[in-house]
Design an enzyme around this catalytic site. Structure first.
Site, mmCIF file in Angstrom:
data_model
loop_
_atom_site.group_PDB
_atom_site.id
_atom_site.type_symbol
_atom_site.label_atom_id
_atom_site.label_comp_id
_atom_site.label_asym_id
_atom_site.label_seq_id
_atom_site.Cartn_x
_atom_site.Cartn_y
_atom_site.Cartn_z
ATOM 1 N N ASP A 1 4.887 15.977 -11.509
ATOM 2 C CA ASP A 1 5.337 17.064 -12.384
ATOM 3 C C ASP A 1 6.757 16.836 -12.899
ATOM 4 O OD1 ASP A 1 2.977 18.578 -12.019
ATOM 5 O OD2 ASP A 1 3.731 19.297 -10.090
ATOM 6 N N CYS B 1 44.064 35.175 -16.990
ATOM 7 C CA CYS B 1 43.229 35.648 -18.095
ATOM 8 C C CYS B 1 42.494 34.477 -18.734
ATOM 9 C CB CYS B 1 44.078 36.369 -19.138
ATOM 10 S SG CYS B 1 45.308 35.308 -19.927
ATOM 11 N N ASP C 1 1.421 23.875 -13.115
ATOM 12 C CA ASP C 1 0.560 22.905 -12.450
ATOM 13 C C ASP C 1 -0.288 23.724 -11.478
ATOM 14 O OD1 ASP C 1 -0.338 20.347 -11.376
ATOM 15 O OD2 ASP C 1 0.817 20.932 -9.608
ATOM 16 N N ASP D 1 5.317 21.219 -8.360
ATOM 17 C CA ASP D 1 5.817 20.930 -7.016
ATOM 18 C C ASP D 1 5.671 19.469 -6.615
ATOM 19 O OD1 ASP D 1 3.083 20.786 -6.663
ATOM 20 O OD2 ASP D 1 3.141 21.659 -4.659
ATOM 21 N N CYS E 1 3.408 1.703 2.725
ATOM 22 C CA CYS E 1 4.692 1.015 2.522
ATOM 23 C C CYS E 1 5.654 1.912 1.752
ATOM 24 C CB CYS E 1 4.480 -0.288 1.758
ATOM 25 S SG CYS E 1 3.516 -1.528 2.636
ATOM 26 N N CYS F 1 0.839 -1.196 0.000
ATOM 27 C CA CYS F 1 0.000 0.000 0.000
ATOM 28 C C CYS F 1 0.877 1.250 0.000
ATOM 29 C CB CYS F 1 -0.932 0.018 1.209
ATOM 30 S SG CYS F 1 -0.032 0.011 2.780
#
Length: 798
Positions: free
Chosen positions: A695, A87, A488, A691, A16, A13
């Site tokens: 996504d 340089c 989103d 987030d 877990c 599940c």
């Protein structure tokens, strides 16, 4: 960075998944953990190579069986601190030298930070250092795990002062001569004053130039040495030839001394200015306290921060700086996180809340359990990310690299042509030599080398100070040209904390009983909608426990068994695919969708039917800054698009409130990446803001991925830019700082090329005194760095 992939057996599940993520995240070096319950696969990314058996053992001890699929840990990253670079041509030589070492894949040498970042496989640090030494430079290993801020080397001022004191008597008679004072020093007096300036205080130029010659290469120091030695040698020749003459010809000891003094002064100013470019990151480094008050065996003791361990209990008194990342287990207070996230207001902190090391504790006493130490802390990761961005080269720097590769040979050739043309056509070889010296001295490869990295250092540093973390120079350069941004919705434009506002049922079964079933199915899940269900059930004090046979249908919902009955909980689209009957719910659906609710359904499954039991309506509040953020992007000429899995009505409701240009609803997580591709074809360069774990694919395929720091670690890891607080206004600020930084880069490159394009021809045509050429060369680098420092005045428009 290393990556390990496993098949994990024994997961049943979502709880877990959460448990395994927590177990693996405690292993030293683990950066991100990604687990797919449906495929039983886990991907672990670490900051360095670790023993794979450590991960397997951790899972076995927790009651799971792990089988290794693959591990990729050949890639190494080594950072060297490089000395004696002066340089852009030095940068090229170091890169070429390092590229010849076996196993090296990529090299980034930064003149401003004086660091080289090397990636590859089976890298030998001793060989890398030796290759740099053979090229004429010094190198030492830089331990980035200590997360120390980069501090460009400060040159002492005393050599400049001594050189100026010795040079002043040489130059003073020339300054007074227009006023009728003839006070020229005797030739031997000039020799005595000029010699220590040339060969003692100017010894660093000879040392580095000699290394360049041995490596069959050239740099700025070689130009300086050739030019000043020619002026000094000509003067010595004239002095030896006319040592007993009554009319001593003009000597040029003052030219060589003034040039070296001015260049030493310019180098000192340059070093001082370069040091200012790291002020923002140094300020972050200074936030970390040196000691922590730790409770062990019921006794409190102050320990050095490097002796604090995971799960230690740390006591933080009011007004103290928080020394570690951790979870509050006792107490309540507020936290000033302005230097870390850019959030100006104190943040309330209660038991169970996370605190960040480096923030300032407010009015309450806090007892905190340590969750991250040293290099794994949030502050250390921020510093490492900003340093990484400063190490990298922007694509525009490639133009400079190509030019600097041939710069010194071209200048030497120009000086030789100047000498020969003036000598043969004018007949005055003394004047010819002085003009050739001016050509050598006016050349400014140093300004070319500093033009880009100094701007990037200041830009990324000031952005970090305001809560915008930019992963690399490419992201900083790309962000300015973004044409469209995809959002989103949840957690980006909304608070990301939806509430279960509606729970409707048409059957006689008790509502609370059905809600308890839904809560059982969501127990252990970290999805925002699951949290809303659990919060509602808890507020009603309902009794529920873990469901059985839990299976996640990605982007759609979940199935589970509760009290020997099979249930499904998920989106309207998914329920329709399961042939659920919504005919009796249509009026309710229309009413809630028009109000902008996100709908889910609880249904009972049998072998042949799916019977809808309850409708769940979720509402989420728009962030107060969301509308202003969209307006700010429109003012910048950027198109806005919202990608959401919500139904069309709910999506349109949000989109219309915010005046978003394009709304794409009912998008499955796996389809978001395809939508980004379509946007790129339509608009050009596209950024994606998200987030969550779902996504990550879209963040990866976008030209720029922007992650909210309030979201998941995997989103932050995938994105090129991380916003340390969930304020969408920072998106427009990210574009603004990118545009300002890119503008500074172009300005600096213009001035660097301008100095050479104007100065070298003037010197070749005899219109530039060598001393003035020396001053111009010294000040060119200072002006470029100073121009970059103007970025420090940038502030978010919000």
């Amino acid at each position: 960075m290393a990556e390990y992939r496993f098949i994990v057996e024994g997961m049943s599940c979502a709880s877990c998944v959460s448990r395994i993520e927590k177990i693996l995240s405690k292993v030293d070096g683990v950066v991100t953990v990604s687990i797919n319950l449906a495929t039983e696969k886990a991907t672990v990314e670490t900051s360095h190579t670790i023993n794979v058996e450590t991960l397997i053992k951790a899972l076995n001890n927790a009651g799971y069986r792990a089988i290794t699929i693959s591990s990729t840990h050949d890639e190494q990253q080594i950072i060297l601190a490089i000395g004696d670079m002066s340089c852009a041509s030095c940068v090229n030589r170091v890169e070429k030298a390092l590229s010849k070492v076996n196993g090296v894949k990529t090299i980034q040498v930064n003149l401003a930070t004086e660091k080289a970042t090397i990636t590859g496989s089976n890298l030998d640090i001793a060989l890398l250092i030796q290759s740099v030494d053979d090229a004429g430079y010094s190198a030492v290993f830089y331990d980035e795990k200590k997360a120390q801020a980069i501090k460009p080397k400060k040159l002492p001022l005393w050599p400049v002062i001594i050189a100026a004191l010795l040079t002043l008597p040489l130059i003073l008679p020339m300054l007074l001569e227009p006023f009728g004072f003839h006070l020229m020093l005797p030739g031997f007096a000039q020799l005595i004053l000029a010699t220590p300036v040339q060969f003692v205080l100017g010894a660093r130029f000879y040392r580095i130039a000699w290394k360049a010659v041995k490596a069959f290469a050239g740099n700025m120091d070689l130009l300086v040495v050739i030019g000043t030695t020619a002026a000094y040698g000509l003067s010595l020749y004239q002095l030896a030839l006319n040592w007993n003459s009554a009319h001593m010809p003009h000597l040029y000891f003052e030219s060589s001394a003034v040039i070296i003094t001015l260049i030493l002064f310019g180098k000192w100013l340059e070093g001082r200015a370069k040091h200012q470019t790291t002020k923002a990151i140094e300020a972050l480094g200074a936030l970390r306290p040196d000691v922590a008050r730790v409770r062990r065996d019921n006794k409190e003791q102050e320990l050095p921060i490097d002796q604090v361990k995971l799960a230690d209990i740390v006591i933080i008194k009011p007004g103290e700086r928080i020394p570690v990342d951790g979870i509050i287990i006792e107490g309540a207070s507020s936290s000033d996180e302005s230097m870390i996230t850019g959030e100006s207001l104190p943040v309330t902190k209660l038991v169970g809340d996370f605190v960040t090391g480096g923030a300032i504790n407010g009015e309450g006493l806090l007892v905190v359990k340590v969750t991250a130490i040293q290099a794994e802390s949030m502050l250390a990761k921020i510093i490492q990310m900003v340093e990484s961005a400063q190490f990298n080269k922007a694509p525009i720097q490639r133009i400079v690299d190509r030019i600097s590769a041939i710069f010194v040979p071209v200048i030497l050739l120009a000086a030789l042509i100047t000498l020969l043309v003036w000598g043969f056509f004018n007949g005055n070889w003394q004047l010819a030599l002085l003009n050739a010296v001016a050509v050598l001295v006016i050349a400014c490869p140093c300004a070319l080398g500093l033009a880009t990295p100094t701007s990037i250092m200041v830009g990324t540093g000031i952005a970090a100070r305001h809560g915008i973390l930019i992963k690399d120079a490419l992201a900083l350069e790309t962000m300015h040209s973004i044409k469209a941004i995809a959002f989103d919705k949840t957690g980006t434009l909304t608070l990301g904390k939806p509430e279960l506002a509606v729970f409707e049922t048409l059957i006689k079964q008790d509502k609370n009983q059905l809600l308890a079933i839904a809560a059982s199915m969501q127990l252990g899940s970290e999805h925002p909608l699951a949290s809303a269900v659990l919060n509602k059930a808890n507020s009603l004090h309902l009794q529920y426990s873990y469901a059985q046979n839990l299976a996640n249908v990605v982007g759609s919902g979940i199935t589970a068994t509760v009290d020997n009955y099979d249930y499904a909980l998920g989106s309207t689209r998914w329920m329709m695919s399961l042939n659920a009957d919504f005919s009796e719910w249509q009026s309710t659906i229309n009413k809630l969708e028009n109000k902008g609710y996100t709908l889910s359904w609880l249904a009972q499954k049998t072998d042949s039917t799916v019977k809808v039991l309850a409708l769940l309506g979720f509402s989420d509040i728009l962030k107060k800054e969301a509308k202003l953020a969209i307006e700010a992007l429109h003012k910048l000429g950027v198109k806005t698009v919202m990608l959401t899995g919500d139904n069309v009505s709910a999506a349109n409701n949000i989109g219309q409130q915010l005046a978003i240009d394009e709304i794409v609803a009912q998008v499955l997580p796996q389809d978001k990446a395809d939508k980004i591709y379509q946007m790129q074809e339509k608009y050009g360069k596209v950024a994606m803001v998200g987030d969550g774990i779902n996504d990550a694919p879209a963040l990866a395929v976008a030209d720029i991925g922007i992650a909210m720091g309030t979201g998941t670690d995997i989103a932050m890891h995938t994105a090129e830019i991380t916003l340390m607080r969930g304020d969408p206004l920072l998106i427009a600020d990210s574009i603004d700082i990118s545009r300002k930084t890119y503008s500074k880069i172009k300005q600096n490159l213009f001035w660097a090329f301008f100095y050479n394009a104007i100065g070298v021809p003037l010197a070749a045509f005899g219109l530039l005194n060598p001393m003035i050429a020396g001053a111009a060369m010294a000040l060119s680098s200072v002006s470029v760095v100073t121009n970059a420092l103007l970025l420090r005045r940038w502030k978010p428009k919000a």
